[in-house]
Scaffold this active site. Sequence first.
Site, PDB file in Angstrom:
ATOM      1  N   ARG A  95     -26.141 -30.208   1.588  1.00 52.22           N
ATOM      2  CA  ARG A  95     -27.005 -30.781   0.559  1.00 52.22           C
ATOM      3  C   ARG A  95     -28.434 -31.085   0.956  1.00 52.22           C
ATOM      4  O   ARG A  95     -29.250 -31.401   0.108  1.00 52.22           O
ATOM      5  CB  ARG A  95     -26.370 -32.081   0.054  1.00 52.22           C
ATOM      6  CG  ARG A  95     -25.167 -31.834  -0.767  1.00 52.22           C
ATOM      7  CD  ARG A  95     -24.746 -33.086  -1.431  1.00 52.22           C
ATOM      8  NE  ARG A  95     -24.466 -34.124  -0.437  1.00 52.22           N
ATOM      9  CZ  ARG A  95     -23.764 -35.214  -0.725  1.00 52.22           C
ATOM     10  NH1 ARG A  95     -23.318 -35.400  -1.920  1.00 52.22           N
ATOM     11  NH2 ARG A  95     -23.550 -36.114   0.204  1.00 52.22           N
ATOM     12  N   ASP A 136     -15.026 -26.231   3.338  1.00 49.73           N
ATOM     13  CA  ASP A 136     -14.821 -27.632   3.707  1.00 49.73           C
ATOM     14  C   ASP A 136     -13.559 -27.688   4.561  1.00 49.73           C
ATOM     15  O   ASP A 136     -12.726 -26.777   4.486  1.00 49.73           O
ATOM     16  CB  ASP A 136     -14.664 -28.501   2.454  1.00 49.73           C
ATOM     17  CG  ASP A 136     -14.714 -29.984   2.818  1.00 49.73           C
ATOM     18  OD1 ASP A 136     -15.817 -30.489   3.055  1.00 49.73           O
ATOM     19  OD2 ASP A 136     -13.649 -30.625   2.902  1.00 49.73           O
ATOM     20  N   TYR A 165      -6.832 -37.673   5.163  1.00 53.03           N
ATOM     21  CA  TYR A 165      -7.182 -37.454   3.749  1.00 53.03           C
ATOM     22  C   TYR A 165      -5.930 -37.306   2.888  1.00 53.03           C
ATOM     23  O   TYR A 165      -5.857 -37.832   1.778  1.00 53.03           O
ATOM     24  CB  TYR A 165      -8.060 -36.211   3.589  1.00 53.03           C
ATOM     25  CG  TYR A 165      -9.506 -36.440   3.951  1.00 53.03           C
ATOM     26  CD1 TYR A 165     -10.286 -37.353   3.236  1.00 53.03           C
ATOM     27  CD2 TYR A 165     -10.108 -35.767   4.993  1.00 53.03           C
ATOM     28  CE1 TYR A 165     -11.606 -37.577   3.567  1.00 53.03           C
ATOM     29  CE2 TYR A 165     -11.436 -35.978   5.334  1.00 53.03           C
ATOM     30  CZ  TYR A 165     -12.176 -36.889   4.619  1.00 53.03           C
ATOM     31  OH  TYR A 165     -13.486 -37.112   4.944  1.00 53.03           O
ATOM     32  N   ARG A 182     -26.070 -25.574  -6.561  1.00 56.97           N
ATOM     33  CA  ARG A 182     -25.044 -26.520  -7.008  1.00 56.97           C
ATOM     34  C   ARG A 182     -25.278 -27.019  -8.428  1.00 56.97           C
ATOM     35  O   ARG A 182     -24.373 -27.568  -9.055  1.00 56.97           O
ATOM     36  CB  ARG A 182     -24.946 -27.685  -6.028  1.00 56.97           C
ATOM     37  CG  ARG A 182     -24.153 -27.369  -4.782  1.00 56.97           C
ATOM     38  CD  ARG A 182     -22.643 -27.445  -5.012  1.00 56.97           C
ATOM     39  NE  ARG A 182     -22.232 -28.842  -5.073  1.00 56.97           N
ATOM     40  CZ  ARG A 182     -21.997 -29.518  -6.162  1.00 56.97           C
ATOM     41  NH1 ARG A 182     -22.102 -28.928  -7.329  1.00 56.97           N
ATOM     42  NH2 ARG A 182     -21.652 -30.787  -6.113  1.00 56.97           N
ATOM     43  N   ARG A 233     -23.212 -29.336   9.379  1.00 56.67           N
ATOM     44  CA  ARG A 233     -23.594 -29.519   7.977  1.00 56.67           C
ATOM     45  C   ARG A 233     -24.969 -28.958   7.664  1.00 56.67           C
ATOM     46  O   ARG A 233     -25.645 -29.408   6.737  1.00 56.67           O
ATOM     47  CB  ARG A 233     -23.537 -31.005   7.571  1.00 56.67           C
ATOM     48  CG  ARG A 233     -22.176 -31.652   7.773  1.00 56.67           C
ATOM     49  CD  ARG A 233     -21.130 -30.994   6.879  1.00 56.67           C
ATOM     50  NE  ARG A 233     -20.001 -31.884   6.706  1.00 56.67           N
ATOM     51  CZ  ARG A 233     -19.766 -32.594   5.612  1.00 56.67           C
ATOM     52  NH1 ARG A 233     -20.567 -32.493   4.588  1.00 56.67           N
ATOM     53  NH2 ARG A 233     -18.721 -33.373   5.536  1.00 56.67           N
TER      54      ARG A 233
HETATM   55  O1  CP3 Z   1     -22.757 -26.774   7.669  1.00 57.33           O
HETATM   56  C1  CP3 Z   1     -22.155 -26.902   6.605  1.00 57.33           C
HETATM   57  O2  CP3 Z   1     -22.569 -27.582   5.651  1.00 57.33           O
HETATM   58  C2  CP3 Z   1     -20.867 -26.143   6.490  1.00 57.33           C
HETATM   59  C3  CP3 Z   1     -19.974 -26.601   5.467  1.00 57.33           C
HETATM   60  C4  CP3 Z   1     -19.153 -27.875   5.638  1.00 57.33           C
HETATM   61  C5  CP3 Z   1     -18.800 -28.715   4.531  1.00 57.33           C
HETATM   62  N1  CP3 Z   1     -17.914 -29.629   4.958  1.00 57.33           N
HETATM   63  C6  CP3 Z   1     -19.284 -28.554   3.143  1.00 57.33           C
HETATM   64  C7  CP3 Z   1     -19.337 -29.734   2.249  1.00 57.33           C
HETATM   65  C8  CP3 Z   1     -18.497 -28.372   6.761  1.00 57.33           C
HETATM   66  C9  CP3 Z   1     -18.558 -27.904   8.212  1.00 57.33           C
HETATM   67  C10 CP3 Z   1     -17.709 -29.486   6.320  1.00 57.33           C
HETATM   68  C11 CP3 Z   1     -16.809 -30.248   7.214  1.00 57.33           C
HETATM   69  C12 CP3 Z   1     -16.246 -31.520   6.749  1.00 57.33           C
HETATM   70  N2  CP3 Z   1     -15.859 -31.903   5.487  1.00 57.33           N
HETATM   71  C13 CP3 Z   1     -15.913 -32.571   7.635  1.00 57.33           C
HETATM   72  C14 CP3 Z   1     -16.097 -32.525   9.126  1.00 57.33           C
HETATM   73  C15 CP3 Z   1     -17.508 -32.761   9.518  1.00 57.33           C
HETATM   74  C16 CP3 Z   1     -17.947 -34.190   9.380  1.00 57.33           C
HETATM   75  O3  CP3 Z   1     -18.979 -34.399   8.730  1.00 57.33           O
HETATM   76  O4  CP3 Z   1     -17.286 -35.070   9.946  1.00 57.33           O
HETATM   77  C17 CP3 Z   1     -15.385 -33.626   6.856  1.00 57.33           C
HETATM   78  C18 CP3 Z   1     -14.925 -34.976   7.355  1.00 57.33           C
HETATM   79  C19 CP3 Z   1     -15.347 -33.188   5.492  1.00 57.33           C
HETATM   80  C20 CP3 Z   1     -14.826 -33.921   4.323  1.00 57.33           C
HETATM   81  C21 CP3 Z   1     -15.860 -34.088   3.269  1.00 57.33           C
HETATM   82  N3  CP3 Z   1     -16.296 -33.086   2.425  1.00 57.33           N
HETATM   83  C22 CP3 Z   1     -16.572 -35.269   2.909  1.00 57.33           C
HETATM   84  C23 CP3 Z   1     -16.400 -36.616   3.588  1.00 57.33           C
HETATM   85  C24 CP3 Z   1     -17.434 -34.937   1.858  1.00 57.33           C
HETATM   86  C25 CP3 Z   1     -18.358 -35.865   1.090  1.00 57.33           C
HETATM   87  C26 CP3 Z   1     -19.548 -36.244   1.864  1.00 57.33           C
HETATM   88  C27 CP3 Z   1     -20.538 -35.119   1.925  1.00 57.33           C
HETATM   89  O5  CP3 Z   1     -20.727 -34.541   2.997  1.00 57.33           O
HETATM   90  O6  CP3 Z   1     -21.153 -34.830   0.905  1.00 57.33           O
HETATM   91  C28 CP3 Z   1     -17.261 -33.556   1.594  1.00 57.33           C
HETATM   92  C29 CP3 Z   1     -17.965 -32.732   0.594  1.00 57.33           C
HETATM   93  C30 CP3 Z   1     -18.760 -31.580   1.099  1.00 57.33           C
HETATM   94  N4  CP3 Z   1     -18.357 -30.677   2.043  1.00 57.33           N
HETATM   95  C31 CP3 Z   1     -20.062 -31.213   0.652  1.00 57.33           C
HETATM   96  C32 CP3 Z   1     -20.423 -30.064   1.356  1.00 57.33           C
HETATM   97  C33 CP3 Z   1     -21.689 -29.258   1.230  1.00 57.33           C
HETATM   98  C34 CP3 Z   1     -20.859 -31.926  -0.431  1.00 57.33           C
HETATM   99  C35 CP3 Z   1     -20.283 -31.530  -1.748  1.00 57.33           C
HETATM  100  C36 CP3 Z   1     -21.338 -31.139  -2.750  1.00 57.33           C
HETATM  101  O7  CP3 Z   1     -21.921 -30.070  -2.616  1.00 57.33           O
HETATM  102  O8  CP3 Z   1     -21.532 -31.929  -3.674  1.00 57.33           O
END
Ligand code: CP3
Length: 340
Positions: free
Chosen positions: A28, A73, A150, A37, A24
């Site tokens: 954010r 994602d 999910y 964003r 990640r």
């Molecule tokens: O390094 C990176 O940021 C690469 C991009 C990336 C995202 N999601 C972008 C994202 C990666 C590698 C993921 C993987 C992901 N997504 C996982 C596996 C990793 C982990 O943390 O366990 C899971 C379970 C998800 C599902 C998911 N997507 C959740 C639970 C959420 C909400 C919580 C959060 O992280 O904000 C997301 C949304 C999401 N995915 C965001 C981002 C940047 C936030 C959305 C936004 O920009 O408002």
Amino acid sequence: MASNNFLNACKREQVETTPVWLMRQAGRSLPSYRALRERHSFMQVATTPELAAEVTLMPLDVLDVDAAIIFADIMTPLTSAGVLFEIKEGVGPVIESPIRESKDLDHLRVPAVDEVAAATIEAIRIVRKQLGGITPLIGFAGAPFTLASYLIEGKPNRDFTRTKSLMYSQPQVWAELMQRLTEMTINYLTAQVEAGAQAIQLFDSWVGALGPQDYATSVQPYVDSIFEGTRSLGVPRIHFGTGNPALLELMSSTGAEVMGIDFRIDLSEAWRRVGSAKAVQGNLDPAVLLGSPELVKERTQRVLQQAAGRPGHIFNLGHGVLPQTPLDNIKLLVDTVHSA
Ligand code: CP3
């Protein structure tokens, strides 16, 4: 950092300094991401190759990390499988029509290698061109259990009761769902490597909700197929899960070259269980980065001590960077790893 340290560590070869990247890292916690964003929704960023490429490269401007991870994602490839969902701010993925019975599978198709997640695949091509072969690019996918959870729950949920209930009471529906997600994931990872991803990571983030018996019978056969179906791609494969260190041996037997270790177990103990034939990635608790600089330094050094200079350690967190993490602490972590 311009070096082969990340890819060499995946192969358990000698490195100049321990490589580090953060799950990640592109999200954010970066001010530049938050600014972008304000103008675009998450899905707009993820589905516009130029924007996804831009966000992938953002952490490299401010952090001396040894790898980039493509911005997407785990849910985004499901669009090409016919699933309608949104990524709700502060919540996560929300599915329009959750899968609860056999007929719900009617609209879940397996996209072929040349159709799956076209925007992400194009973003990978753009990033590889811009990186010019200097920093390696990691592709990734969600593992079938985590994706299925999910799709079944419909939104993020902590106890996975609907998921387990479908797994126990409708085994054919479970098997069909897991099979389709497995085939999609093999196609998706294949397309990513063909487009230029130099390593891949399979995120089974929520698999720790299961005990070893259910993992072995209802999940592992599908993960086995993914590692079987991606071996010939010839890139290092990282397998990451959280929540239940009791699954480590089983998860590690599925065939990844690198095991991602969550923070609920000491790295040295995890490596002993995984065996010295595999590389390990991890495993600082992401919440440590919310603490003082002294704490960040001390805990980072502690993880390095546990790895004890053995070849095959990639420093990472034990789960993703938390959104409220101060950038200075992330920089301190990366510098502490590189100067060790
Ligand atoms: O390094 C990176 O940021 C690469 C991009 C990336 C995202 N999601 C972008 C994202 C990666 C590698 C993921 C993987 C992901 N997504 C996982 C596996 C990793 C982990 O943390 O366990 C899971 C379970 C998800 C599902 C998911 N997507 C959740 C639970 C959420 C909400 C919580 C959060 O992280 O904000 C997301 C949304 C999401 N995915 C965001 C981002 C940047 C936030 C959305 C936004 O920009 O408002």
